[in-house]
Design a protein around this motif. Structure first.
Motif, PDB file in Angstrom:
ATOM      1  N   LEU A   1       0.826  -1.207   0.000  1.00 50.98           N
ATOM      2  CA  LEU A   1       0.000   0.000   0.000  1.00 50.98           C
ATOM      3  C   LEU A   1       0.862   1.259   0.000  1.00 50.98           C
ATOM      4  O   LEU A   1       0.551   2.228  -0.696  1.00 50.98           O
ATOM      5  N   GLY A   2       1.932   1.252   0.763  1.00 53.97           N
ATOM      6  CA  GLY A   2       2.840   2.399   0.791  1.00 53.97           C
ATOM      7  C   GLY A   2       3.481   2.640  -0.570  1.00 53.97           C
ATOM      8  O   GLY A   2       3.594   3.783  -1.020  1.00 53.97           O
ATOM      9  N   GLY A   3       3.898   1.584  -1.217  1.00 55.92           N
ATOM     10  CA  GLY A   3       4.484   1.719  -2.546  1.00 55.92           C
ATOM     11  C   GLY A   3       3.482   2.224  -3.568  1.00 55.92           C
ATOM     12  O   GLY A   3       3.814   3.021  -4.454  1.00 55.92           O
ATOM     13  N   SER A   4       2.230   1.794  -3.435  1.00 56.45           N
ATOM     14  CA  SER A   4       1.191   2.279  -4.349  1.00 56.45           C
ATOM     15  C   SER A   4       0.928   3.764  -4.142  1.00 56.45           C
ATOM     16  O   SER A   4       0.739   4.507  -5.108  1.00 56.45           O
ATOM     17  N   VAL A   5       0.923   4.184  -2.881  1.00 57.52           N
ATOM     18  CA  VAL A   5       0.708   5.600  -2.591  1.00 57.52           C
ATOM     19  C   VAL A   5       1.863   6.443  -3.138  1.00 57.52           C
ATOM     20  O   VAL A   5       1.636   7.520  -3.714  1.00 57.52           O
ATOM     21  N   VAL A   6       3.074   5.972  -2.987  1.00 58.80           N
ATOM     22  CA  VAL A   6       4.232   6.698  -3.522  1.00 58.80           C
ATOM     23  C   VAL A   6       4.165   6.775  -5.047  1.00 58.80           C
ATOM     24  O   VAL A   6       4.457   7.818  -5.641  1.00 58.80           O
ATOM     25  N   ALA A   7       3.760   5.687  -5.703  1.00 55.80           N
ATOM     26  CA  ALA A   7       3.642   5.696  -7.147  1.00 55.80           C
ATOM     27  C   ALA A   7       2.545   6.654  -7.603  1.00 55.80           C
ATOM     28  O   ALA A   7       2.710   7.381  -8.592  1.00 55.80           O
ATOM     29  N   LEU A   8       1.424   6.675  -6.898  1.00 54.90           N
ATOM     30  CA  LEU A   8       0.355   7.607  -7.238  1.00 54.90           C
ATOM     31  C   LEU A   8       0.787   9.055  -7.005  1.00 54.90           C
ATOM     32  O   LEU A   8       0.386   9.952  -7.765  1.00 54.90           O
ATOM     33  N   ALA A   9       1.585   9.295  -5.969  1.00 59.03           N
ATOM     34  CA  ALA A   9       2.109  10.638  -5.741  1.00 59.03           C
ATOM     35  C   ALA A   9       3.032  11.054  -6.880  1.00 59.03           C
ATOM     36  O   ALA A   9       3.038  12.217  -7.296  1.00 59.03           O
ATOM     37  N   GLY A  10       3.799  10.115  -7.398  1.00 60.67           N
ATOM     38  CA  GLY A  10       4.662  10.411  -8.547  1.00 60.67           C
ATOM     39  C   GLY A  10       3.847  10.746  -9.784  1.00 60.67           C
ATOM     40  O   GLY A  10       4.187  11.655 -10.546  1.00 60.67           O
ATOM     41  N   LEU A  11       2.737  10.012  -9.994  1.00 58.91           N
ATOM     42  CA  LEU A  11       1.861  10.334 -11.124  1.00 58.91           C
ATOM     43  C   LEU A  11       1.222  11.709 -10.958  1.00 58.91           C
ATOM     44  O   LEU A  11       1.098  12.463 -11.928  1.00 58.91           O
TER      45      LEU A  11
END
Length: 85
Positions: free
Chosen positions: A71-81
């Protein structure tokens, strides 16, 4: 712009292994539990104790940190997008 690319690279680097562990793909969590039990057994044998090893963590308990990591990695990826948009 560069922080977005960095976050978009860093996010999946945490989400993929975390998801692998959280979903127990190919028995990843179960093998970690067996590995931990085997290490406990080897430490007990080194101390001279020959009884059965105490179970430290089960496969289900390895899946919780994997879920948090995914979940943390998904949030970081979405923040990058969001940063790139």
């Amino acid at each position: 712009m560069y922080i977005g690319i960095f976050l978009l690279t860093l996010g999946p680097a945490g989400a993929v292994p975390g998801g692998w562990l959280a979903l127990d793909v190919r028995g990843a969590a179960a093998s970690l539990a067996r590995w931990g039990n085997r290490n406990t057994e080897m430490r007990m044998q080194a101390r001279g104790e020959l009884g059965p090893p105490q179970r430290r963590l089960s496969a289900g308990l390895y899946r919780f940190p994997g879920t948090a990591m995914a979940l943390g990695g998904s949030v970081v990826a979405l923040a990058g997008l969001a940063e790139l948009a």
